[in-house]
Structures are given as structure tokens and as C-alpha cells.
Write an enzyme that holds these catalytic residues in place. Structure first.
Site, short mmCIF file in Angstrom:
data_model
loop_
_atom_site.label_atom_id
_atom_site.label_comp_id
_atom_site.label_asym_id
_atom_site.label_seq_id
_atom_site.Cartn_x
_atom_site.Cartn_y
_atom_site.Cartn_z
N HIS A 221 4.06 -5.66 -0.17
CA HIS A 221 5.21 -5.95 0.68
C HIS A 221 6.09 -4.72 0.69
CE1 HIS A 221 7.60 -9.52 2.41
NE2 HIS A 221 6.58 -9.22 3.16
N HIS B 279 -1.89 -4.50 10.75
CA HIS B 279 -1.50 -5.33 9.63
C HIS B 279 -2.35 -6.59 9.53
CE1 HIS B 279 1.59 -6.73 6.90
NE2 HIS B 279 1.62 -7.87 7.54
N ASP C 142 -1.51 -21.17 4.67
CA ASP C 142 -0.10 -20.82 4.52
C ASP C 142 0.37 -20.06 5.75
OD1 ASP C 142 -1.86 -18.66 3.46
OD2 ASP C 142 0.04 -17.59 3.45
N HIS D 34 6.94 -2.15 3.09
CA HIS D 34 7.93 -1.75 4.08
C HIS D 34 9.19 -2.63 4.04
CE1 HIS D 34 4.25 0.19 5.40
NE2 HIS D 34 4.98 1.02 6.11
#
Lengths: 227, 978
Positions: free
Chosen positions: B168, B119, B342, B170
Site C-alpha cells: 500500500h 494495478h 472482498d 502510494h
């Protein structure tokens, strides 16, 4: 002299810049007001814009009602200061008891954004005098908690005294009682409206120019035209 | 490019065990806490304090003092560590030990496991994604590209825009509302981190079968989550996709795109430059939500145990994010920020290591200074938490007070948690080496690592790839051999069935739950081909964006399927008149450990990179989402491509709907591009035969580019009243959508070569790429067709718009009233997901924007005396009210029924048999202001006749050789259904 219209920004206000743009297009001088500052900086009228003030936690408008700026606005409103509450602003006005009733969750439980036809029921307020009574207009509605409710006696009184300012036509988008989209106080200087006139002021970005009437109305009102 | 796994939305009971920043008592108050809660260094932290759900994934520690320190790790090299449970392979774990010269501490192990997960590390995709840079066409507009939080494109001397799409997927399956909401929140923070004000969002969504019970759980939650978060942030949602296919049943795709705007000089970067600068954590408190979300949740496939993972999905607080946006923008404008990043996937771990690695500096962090929601949180939990609405700032010490003041003004907690340390002097004392990240917790050193080892030195795999064994058979099973409708009645039924099918039906039920008006700069929004946002109110400068993908095409041919997705997004932007300039992508695939999936991925990336090179527009950033599969079944490979275009003046944008004309005037409808017999992978094959096979339509990017340039030029000079991309569902779908947009019908005649047998069907439902349908005002047709000829774009005059008719007529085939079309088109989603939210407007009033321009005012009504069939709310009069005294409506009502002359005009326009002027005479009176003098006497018939009699160029008529050939070749397999 140009009328000075204040637009309040609460934390979580979203349509404040749109309300300011609409007032400017109508010819007003726009004065930004801050939730934490009780000073109204000498404005001639106030717009409480749409959004989710303070996240609308607890209840829509319930926290904003206690903002320092609201104390001054509430006092001013009782003395005739013109105040327009749009969407979240309408909710705040109800929470502040400047208008009767309450806005609750849409009957169908969803946020809904569509172009909505309204009938102007009262052209006698500071914010609707540029319209003709009975005039039908098209402006966007967008809310999750826009279902107007009040007890039967209050509703009857609103109707009897001409304080229902606008009504939904051709389908009620949120279940509001008696299709009420907007109401005013007794004096007609305080108006709450669920749909968004500030999103119908430019040909390029709105479904019509009908929303501009609310902002030209206040200028007309302040210029001394009979409301 | 790291996919941020963030969450927004209202806290839900199911998640209530995690305290949330949405608590009104904590949210508004500033928390400036540079010290943190004091705690004795020896305070025992019993193992049972680790909450359920975390204990499953991270070791319960039994270390002296309750925490595994660096010195402890050095002293106990033989301790067994649960690296395999955290997703690390043996060789990866060995490599960590090699880097550190010892075993990692518990916190370090957590950090490596997250940062080296698929990921975050892109370890399987990296070797392929390089093509996006290597093959990228030169662009002098790109200020930031791949590797940044989002790509930044300059659009004027002063202004730039940034945009990116992310997945987004899963989390949205596990917890649809929060999963989708935090998807919006995450991409918004990426955009914010570049120095931009977020100004719009879009959501390409893919679900399982529309009528599957679980879709009824997932879809409403996802839509409400997106709505709740985006609406609360005050970001207009201007477009996206809603696609249904059973391959997504266990793996819905929830992708989110955000667009931001910044003055060029406000561009931010993430480098933690300047030793001695302060590291500030801004935003929500850190809690246990989302721990393990990245390394466990996002890299695992789903099974029956997914219920237990619910606590791994983060919970969002859009109000905090709104405040965070305003605070950050004020900080940027005041020039108070050195670097910013972020916090998304991998939370603090990612932000600390990426900012330090980007600058080559080190960092010293006091973890106890991080404001916590739960005081009992362990260091590794604090480092791994994916709590939402947080940003990491690097600020110079003398500006710290000013930063904290602005945070306080907006009610956003801010804490100085560390400082930037210098790069380490090299042994020879000359060149400096990158610094180290040193993290302490209550006096214990728990992390001491080279930051770059987590960010840049992760594993990279060239995984095995193999073309799926079934592909040859799949490609041989062509949809062109399926039985096709060959009678007028069958064709009519097919059209009605198609426009009601879940993928082609009206999506108002979904889009009505999104605010598309806020900020007051939305010029076009769904269902238009692309969303358009005005960027500069003075000049009218704006951008158009579209996101598209077609999993079926990519399944059949990943290389060309990816190109087709790019082509469609490109075309959708182009038909608005915008010039496409940049690309973002979200690559949704199955498991990279499956060689077949890996091959699909490699082919799709190669196709997309090649396609971008051919179109001359670079990929500026994006996201990869692997492991979208349930058991052995992967989703269709689904690259979703976003294209951004620039419009010098948004007033020149071209909308998709046929425009209302006055009196008996009509616009001429042209089909641009070539229609071939291309049905494989089509919506028709799927809807009517549940068939997927063959090869997808041919893609010719040079032709797409030419088409785009033609439309931009034609829009600029005012030749176009409307334009609509042709894609899923072909011309039939485009005709229905353009007709219903403003309630203006059309009369269409089939061109030569498409009149017999099942060829009318092919003309209406083929999904040949590179096509668009445009409406040209009378008087412009000669100039327009000359322009087509000059550019070499094939064109065919196929009919006329008909304002008064209120119907769609396919000559010699069928006629269907607009009210019937509207009812059929609009009923599908409300009947599946409930009437409450989405009952479409019961009349012809548009739900969109094209209403200011008098020519396209929303005056559409059902005034022909035919009551709409069973409209959900029965509000015909409401449509009449829309007229608001408009004079056009009066005219329409006066001439309500189509006159003989009207029909003659349409027929002649399309059939091209009538002499000029026979039916309607000169178009002068009604011609638009821009009509050229020499065109004023032209009629539709003129032009049409000219078309057939004297093609300007052999190549410019639609019936090119390719088409005949295809038709002939496949004719033998054709079995009429009727």
C-alpha cells in the site's frame, strides 16, 4: 462447585478469548456474556475484557456503559458481584461510575505495548488476594488511553483507603497520576486494571505467569477465603 | 492477486468532507435495505453535483437524464470519451469498443479503466509471473494458490493457514496514517475471504533517509496507522522490517502481511455460482472515498500535485472491519455462503466481475440498492468507490433471511443488491457461454458487459527490457576494496557505529506501538527472527513467518538479490526450528515502462521462481507494485519475500536470545556456515562509506536447505538453546542482538584465519549468506557437531555465553558492556522520532516473550555494579524487580563478578588450548535433562580442542577454500583505516 466466571463480549472486544482462557487455566468455568443480553446467566463474577468496545468512538467505554448487560452488571456490582475490568474494561467501569476517575490519552500520545513491572499495593480485593501486599509482578501493558486521572482529593482518598490496587514500577508507561495501574471500589469487589494479566498466564506466550494471580484470587474469594 | 487499496483508521479532519462509517451514530445499527432509495428515473443530476476531486478524473456528464446508458451509448457512437485521462491507451479503448460492439458507457469506461490498469490487470508483470506456477515445486499442502485472494496451505488433517503480503505504498506516501491503516485492512479482508480467521499481521516498511524531514512525517504516520488499525482489529503484529534508504524518500514501501487460520472444510471461494442466488453487499456504506484510487492514484508517480490527490486515499474504520470479520466467520460456520469476495482495489467493479467470471455466470445488479454515504453519487462512482470494510456475498435465496439476521446481530449493514443470472446459451443451443453483467441504476441500464472481459481479457504486455547501462560499472566497484578497520579500537568503534545505524538499531520505538499479545497465541514476535503463532492450543501445532528483502542486493544483482531475500526469510523461519513450506511475495519496483526497471523485475521474478524450485517451496500468492519512482529515479528493486513454516509443537521453538544459565554454566556458541570476504552491498559499506557497488554475497540454496534441516533436527532433539540468523550487519549484529535479548553476554574468540589484519573485521561484519549462530547447552556439543558433520554443515565453535559477565568480549580485540551496547543500540529511533513513544526499557528486561521457560526467564539485570550509562528512564531497580524471586537471579547476584574460572573457561572454549576439565570440570550438574550419558563429562574445551585437532570432516570446518581464496584475492585492496 466450580466458580462460574462470565466474560463479556461487546462489539469491538478483543481480549475476551484471552480473558476466558486465563479464567479457565485458573480453574473457573467460563460463561460467555453478550453485550445485548442483560441476563448474567448466574455467574459468580464478571470480567470486562480489553479491546475497543463499540469502536471506542465518542470516548473509551462511553458507549459500552449503556449496553444492556452493563445495567445488570452495575446493579450486581453494587450488591457485591465481583467485577474485573481490564484495560477497556477499566475504562468502562469508570464511565459507569463504578470506579472513580478516568482513563485519558497516554501522555506521550502513542499506543504502547511493553512488559511492565507492577507492585501489588492491595491484596485485599476479590481479585488480588492471592498476591502478597508489595509483591512485584511482570505483566504486559498495552493501551493508547491508559493515563489514569482523578482530582487530588479522590487520589488522596484512594490512597488513604487502600484502594490503589497496583502501581507501575520502573517507568510509568502512560503518565498515570501517582503511577496508578489499578484501583478498586470501597468494597473491593470491583477492580479496574490497565495492564493485562490475561496475557501472562502461560509460559509459552507471556512474559511471566504472574497474571494468573488475578484469576486464582477470584476463585479463592468465591470459595470463601477471607478477602 | 489484485492489490487492494483499502483504508482503515480514524477519520481525520483533512478527510472530513467524506462521511465515514466510523460515525458512531451509523456504525452499530444494522441497515437492511433491499429496496434502496426510490428516485424518479428522470431526476436531473446536475453536473455541478459531481464533487471536486472526482470531476478532475471522471467526465462531468451531460447525458439525457443525467446518466449515460447503454442505449444512449448505442445511439451516440461518436461521443468523445476521456479514456486517455483514465489511463487507457488508444488500442485499449478500441479493444473495449470491439468487445462491446459500441462505445462504452461512462460507467463501463470507468470499470474497464480500473480493471485494465496496471494495478489490477498485472498487464506488464503477467508474462513473468507465470514462472511462479510453471516452476513451482509440487506441494500436496496447497489448497489454493495464485489467482485466489490468498494462498491456502494445509498444516494438519483439520487445519489450514492462509497468508499473503501486499503493498500500500502510494497511498501511504500521500496520507501516511490512513494509507498504512487501509493497507492492513485490505490484506485482512483478503485473508477473511478465504474462510479464515485473521490471526496475525506483519509489516515490512521502507522509508527514505532516517534523518530526512519528510521521513519524520511519513514514518510516525505509517506506524500509528498500522497500529491503530491492527490493534483495533485485535490482531497481534508479530514482525516485519523497518529499513531506511534514500531511494525510498519519495516512495516509501508499506507492505502488509496477514496470516489466517481455517478448518480445511471452511475454505471459501469467490465464484458466483448458481443462477438465482442473491448478491449481498455486506459492510460499510459506499462513499466517495477512494474513487479513482486504483486507476489514477496507484498508477501515477508523485509530483508536486500529490496534495490534490488526498481525497483519493480511502479512510478506514477498524471497528466496522472487526464486526465484518466476526459476522463473516459466523456466516461461514453456519454454512450460509456460496461465494465471497472482498472489496478492495476497484471496489464493486472488481468484486462483481471477478465473482461472476470465476463461475462463468452472469449477474443482474440494481445499483440504487447499494447503501450510500452520499445520495448524490453517480453510478460510475458507486462502481469505482473503494470505500473500506465491505464484502460481497453470494447466498442462496432461502438463506438470505438467516444471513441478514447474522449481519444484524453484529451490527453490520447488509443489502441484497442483485442476483446471479445463468450463463448465456450459445447460438447452437448446446454449450453455454459466460453470462453478462447487467447493472441498472434507477431504471437505466448503465452497464452490460461480459464480466470475463474485465477480469481475464485485459491487455498483456511483454514490455521491452534492458539491463541498466550502469550495472557493469556498479558491479565493478566492489566494497571489498574499501578501507577496513584493522585495529582493535577501530573495530570497537565500528561495532558501536553499526548497531546504532538506522537499519541495524533497536526498532522498539516502532514495535512498541503494536499489540503483539492479543489472541494469546503469540509464541515469538519481533525482534525475533520470525514470528510464531500457536494454531492449535491442544497439540501445540503452529506456524512461523518471516518477511525479508534487501533492495541493495537486488540493485546489484536482481536475480541473486531476489534469491537472497528468499534465502533470508527461509533461514529466519528455519532458525526457529520450523519447517518452511510456502512463500508469498510483494514485488516493489519502479516504472515498467522503463526497460531497465522491467529487466530488474524480470530477473528478480526469475530468481525468485528458480529459488523456490530449488528450495522446494511454492509461491502461493502475492502482489506487484510498480511505478515506485519519483521522476526518473526508481527505487531499488525491492522484492519482499515472506516464508511460512510449520512447527509441530511450538514448545520446541528456538528463540534468538542467549539464555540465562545457572551458576558458572555456559552455553557453547557455534557459527554454522562459511564466512567469506563478502562486503559488497553490505550494511557496513553503506553506513561507513555510503558505498553501493560490487556483487552481493553468494547464495547457495542447497546449503540453505541443509542448514534448515539441520536446525530443525537439532531443535527437535533439544540441542539448541538459541539460534539467530546472520544477515545485515553480519556476526557482530547477531552477537549484539542475542546478547541484549535477555541480558546475557558472550565471550568470543576469533577462529584461525580471522585473527590478523582486518580479518577480525571480516569475521564480524561480512554478510555471507547461509549462516546462523546457535547456542548449544553443555553436554550436547558432541552430538550436535556430529549432526553437523553428518549433514555436511560447516561449523565453528566461536565462544561461550556468559550470564554473569554482562559484556560482550571479542578476545584480543575489545570488550563492551551490555549496558553500553543497549544504550547505543536503543537511542537512535527515539532521538530521531521523539522519546515519548519509544524510550527503550532502561534495563536488561526483555521486551519479548522468552520468559516462561525457566532457563530463559526474563531475569536479566544489570547486577554487576556497573550502572547502565544514561539509561533513558533510569530504572535499574525495575529490572531487579523482574526477578520475582527467581532463584537464578539469586545465583547470578551471588557470583556477580566474572570469576577467574569463568574467564578461563571461555578462553579455553574458544581458543581450544586447555586440557579438558581444567577450568570448570564436568558439566554434569548443570547439564540439561536431555544430556546424553556419554556426553556428560565433556567440557567446552574438549570440544573446541577436538575441533581444531581432528575435524570430523574437512568440509566441516569453517575455513573452507572459498574463504581463503576470497581473502587472498582481495587482500591487495585492503587499506586499514586505523
Amino acid at each position: 462447585m466450580t466458580a462460574r466466571i462470565g466474560v463479556v463480549t461487546f462489539p469491538g472486544s478483543l481480549d475476551d478469548r484471552d480473558a476466558a482462557r486465563a479464567a479457565r487455566i485458573a480453574g473457573a468455568e467460563v460463561v460467555p456474556l453478550w453485550h445485548d443480553d442483560p441476563d448474567l446467566h448466574g455467574v459468580d463474577g464478571v470480567v470486562l475484557p480489553g479491546g475497543f468496545s463499540y469502536g471506542d468512538y465518542l470516548r473509551c467505554g462511553a458507549i459500552a456503559r449503556f449496553a444492556p448487560v452493563m445495567e445488570t452488571i452495575a446493579a450486581g456490582a453494587r450488591d457485591g458481584l465481583p467485577v474485573l475490568g481490564i484495560c477497556n474494561g477499566f475504562q468502562i467501569l469508570c464511565e459507569a461510575h463504578l470506579l472513580p476517575g478516568a482513563l485519558t490519552r497516554n501522555q506521550h500520545l502513542h499506543f504502547r505495548n511493553r512488559d511492565q513491572v507492577l507492585r501489588i499495593e492491595s491484596a485485599g480485593t476479590a481479585w488480588t488476594n492471592a498476591f502478597q501486599p508489595g509483591q512485584e509482578i511482570l505483566i504486559p501493558v498495552k493501551n493508547g488511553e491508559g493515563c489514569y486521572v482523578a482530582d487530588g482529593r479522590t487520589l488522596d482518598e484512594l490512597e488513604a483507603t487502600g484502594r490503589v490496587v497496583a502501581r507501575y514500577l520502573g517507568g510509568n508507561p502512560n503518565g498515570s497520576l501517582r503511577d496508578i495501574a489499578g484501583i478498586s471500589n470501597e468494597a473491593g469487589n470491583v477492580v479496574g486494571l490497565m495492564p493485562h494479566p490475561e496475557h501472562a498466564v502461560e509460559a509459552l506466550t507471556g512474559p511471566s505467569l504472574d497474571g494468573l494471580g488475578f484469576f486464582t484470587s477470584i476463585l479463592k474469594h468465591l470459595a470463601g477465603a477471607p478477602a | 492477486m489484485i492489490e487492494r487499496s483499502e483504508v482503515m483508521g480514524q477519520p481525520e479532519p483533512a478527510l472530513a468532507d467524506h462521511p465515514s462509517a466510523s460515525d458512531p451514530t451509523t456504525a452499530p445499527g444494522p441497515t437492511v435495505d433491499p429496496v434502496g432509495q426510490p428516485a424518479p428515473a428522470e431526476s436531473p443530476v446536475p453536473g455541478q453535483a459531481v464533487p471536486v476531486g472526482v470531476a478532475d478524473e471522471l467526465p462531468v456528464n451531460g447525458y439525457p437524464g443525467g446518466v449515460d446508458t447503454v442505449s444512449n451509448a448505442g445511439a451516440t457512437p461518436g461521443d468523445l470519451q476521456p479514456y486517455a485521462e483514465l489511463g487507457l491507451r488508444d488500442d485499449e479503448y478500441d479493444r473495449i469498443r470491439q468487445i462491446l460492439g459500441r462505445r462504452p458507457t461512462q460507467s463501463e469506461l470507468a470499470m474497464y479503466s480500473i480493471m485494465w490498469s496496471e494495478h489490477c490487470s498485472y498487464k506488464s508483470s503477467k508474462v513473468h509471473l507465470r514462472q511462479f506456477s510453471e516452476k513451482a515445486p509440487p506441494s500436496d499442502r496447497m489448497l489454493a494458490g495464485i489467482g485466489e485472494n490468498a494462498g491456502v496451505i494445509q498444516i494438519s488433517e483439520q487445519l489450514a493457514v492462509t497468508f499473503k503480503v501486499e503493498s500500500h505504498n502510494h497511498p501511504s506516501f500521500v496520507e501516511p496514517h490512513q494509507g498504512a491503516a487501509t493497507g492492513v485492512g485490505g490484506i485482512v479482508r483478503d485473508i477473511l475471504a478465504m474462510g479464515a480467521r485473521p490471526v496475525a499481521v506483519m509489516d515490512p516498511l521502507r522509508f527514505g533517509a532516517a534523518d530526512h524531514p519528510d521521513t519524520a512525517r511519513v514514518l510516525p504516520g505509517v506506524v500509528a496507522g498500522i497500529g491503530t488499525y491492527g490493534n483495533s482489529l485485535g490482531l497481534p503484529n508479530i514482525g516485519g522490517e523497518v529499513v531506511f534508504d534514500s531511494c525510498y524518500q519519495g516512495n516509501p514501501l508499506v507492505n502488509a502481511l496477514c496470516l489466517g487460520v481455517l478448518p480445511v472444510q471452511r475454505l471459501q471461494n469467490k465464484a458466483a455460482a448458481g443462477a438465482g442466488n442473491v448478491v449481498v453487499l455486506l459492510g460499510a456504506k459506499t462513499g466517495r472515498d477512494g474513487i479513482g484510487g486504483v486507476s489514477v492514484l496507484a498508477s501515477a508517480t508523485f509530483d508536486d500535485g500529490s496534495e490534490q490527490r488526498r481525497p483519493s486515499v480511502q479512510v478506514g474504520d477498524p471497528f466496522m472491519e472487526k464486526l465484518l470479520i466476526e459476522a463473516c466467520l459466523e456466516l461461514y460456520d453456519a454454512g450460509l455462503v456460496v461465494g465471497i469476495q472482498d472489496l478492495g482495489g476497484a471496489g464493486l467493479t472488481c468484486a462483481l466481475t471477478e465473482t461472476a467470471a470465476a463461475a462463468g455466470t452472469g449477474m443482474r445488479v440494481w445499483l440504487e440498492r447499494v447503501p450510500l454515504r452520499e445520495a448524490s453519487m453517480q453510478p460510475h462512482e458507486i462502481l469505482a468507490s473503494e470505500s473500506q470494510e465491505r464484502m460481497l456475498l453470494i447466498v442462496s435465496p432461502e438463506k438470505l433471511d438467516a444471513v441478514l439476521r447474522i449481519a444484524e446481530k453484529w451490527g453490520v449493514p447488509a443489502s441484497a443488491i442483485g442476483e446471479v443470472t445463468p450463463a448465456t446459451p450459445a447460438a447452437d443451443g448446446t454449450t453455454a457461454e459466460p453470462g453478462r453483467l447487467l447493472v441498472t441504476w434507477q431504471g437505466h441500464t448503465v452497464v452490460d458487459v461480459p464480466p470475463g472481459s474485465l477480469v481475464d481479457d485485459g491487455p498483456v504486455y511483454a514490455r521491452p527490457m534492458r539491463e541498466p547501462a550502469d550495472l557493469i560499472l556498479l558491479q565493478a566497484d566492489r566494497a571489498e576494496t574499501l578501507p577496513r578497520p584493522a585495529t582493535a579500537e577501530a573495530l570497537r568503534e565500528t561495532l558501536l557505529r553499526m548497531i546504532a545505524s538506522p537499519n541495524l538499531c533497536d526498532k522498539t520505538w516502532v514495535t512498541e506501538q503494536y499489540d503483539r499479545y492479543v489472541l494469546g497465541n503469540t509464541v515469538l514476535a519481533q525482534p525475533e527472527d520470525a514470528g510464531i503463532i500457536r494454531i492449535d492450543e491442544q497439540s501445540g501445532l503452529g506456524v512461523a513467518i518471516s518477511v525479508d528483502g534487501n533492495g541493495r542486493y537486488t540493485r546489484l544483482d536482481p536475480y541473486n538479490g531476489a534469491k537472497l531475500a528468499l534465502a533470508e526469510a527461509y533461514r529466519n523461519v528455519a532458525v526457529t526450528g520450523a519447517k518452511p513450506v510456502a512463500v508469498t511475495d510483494c514485488l516493489n519496483f519502479g516504472s515498467p515502462e522503463d526497460p531497465g526497471v522491467m529487466w530488474q523485475f524480470a530477473e528478480a521474478v526469475r530468481g525468485l521462481a528458480d529459488g523456490c524450485a530449488e528450495l522446494g517451496i511454492p509461491v502461493t500468492g502475492g502482489n506487484v507494485s510498480f511505478y515506485n519512482q519519483t521522476g526518473a529515479a526508481a527505487i531499488h528493486p525491492t522484492p519482499v519475500v515472506g516464508v511460512l513454516g510449520v512447527l509441530d509443537d511450538v514448545a520446541q521453538r528456538v528463540p534468538m536470545g542467549f539464555a540465562r544459565t545457572t551458576g558458572n554454566d555456559h552455553d557453547l556458541i557455534f557459527l554454522l556456515g562459511e564466512t567469506r570476504l563478502e562486503l559488497s552491498g553490505s550494511e557496513w559499506a553503506w553506513v561507513t562509506h555510503q558505498h553501493l557497488g560490487g556483487v552481493p554475497p553468494r547464495v547457495d540454496l542447497a546449503a540453505e536447505r541443509t542448514l534448515a534441516e539441520l536446525i530443525a533436527e537439532a531443535a527437535r532433539v533439544g540441542h539448541l538453546r538459541s539460534a539467530h540468523d546472520l544477515s545485515d550487519g553480519g556476526l557482530a549484529q547477531a552477537l549484539v542482538e542475542s546478547s541484549l535479548r535477555h541480558g546475557v553476554g558472550a565471550r568470543i574468540a576469533l577462529p584461525e584465519g580471522f585473527t590478523a589484519g582486518s580479518m577480525p573485521f571480516v569475521f564480524l561484519f561480512s554478510e555471507s549468506a547461509g549462516r546462523a549462530m546457535v547456542a548449544v547447552p553443555r553436554g550436547h556439543e558432541k552430538a550436535f557437531t556430529a549432526l553437523c558433520a553428518e549433514r555436511g554443515v560447516p561449523w565453528t565453535l566461536i565462544g561461550v555465553t556468559d550470564t554473569a559477565g554482562n559484556e560482550l568480549e571479542i578476545r584480543d580485540q575489545f570488550t563492551i558492556g551490555l549496558s553500553e551496547l543497549r544504550t547505543v543500540h536503543g537511542a537512535t529511533l527515539p532521538s530521531l522520532f521523539g522519546d515519548g513513544a519509544g524510550a527503550p526499557l532502561a534495563d536488561a528486561a526483555p521486551s519479548g516473550f522468552e520468559t516462561g521457560d525457566a532457563a530463559v526467564a526474563p531475569t536479566a539485570t544489570e547486577q554487576d555494579g556497573t550502572p547502565p550509562a544514561a539509561t533513558p528512564t533510569g530504572t535499574d531497580q525495575r529490572a531487579a524487580a523482574d526477578q520475582g524471586g527467581s532463584d537464578q537471579s539469586g545465583a547470578d547476584q551471588d557470583g556477580a563478578a566474572p570469576t577467574g574460572s569463568d574467564q578461563a573457561t571461555s578462553a579455553s572454549a574458544a581458543g581450544a588450548d586447555e586440557p579438558a576439565g581444567s577450568s570448570t570440570g564436568p558439566a554434569t550438574a548443570a547439564g540439561p535433562a536431555t544430556t546424553r550419558a556419554d556426553d556428560t563429562t565433556t567440557t567446552a574445551a574438549d570440544t573446541a580442542a577436538g575441533t581444531d585437532a581432528a575435524p570430523i570432516d574437512g568440509a566441516s570446518v569453517a575455513t573452507g577454500p572459498g574463504q581463503d581464496q576470497d581473502a587472498a584475492r582481495t587482500g591487495d585492496g585492503e587499506r586499514p583505516t586505523a
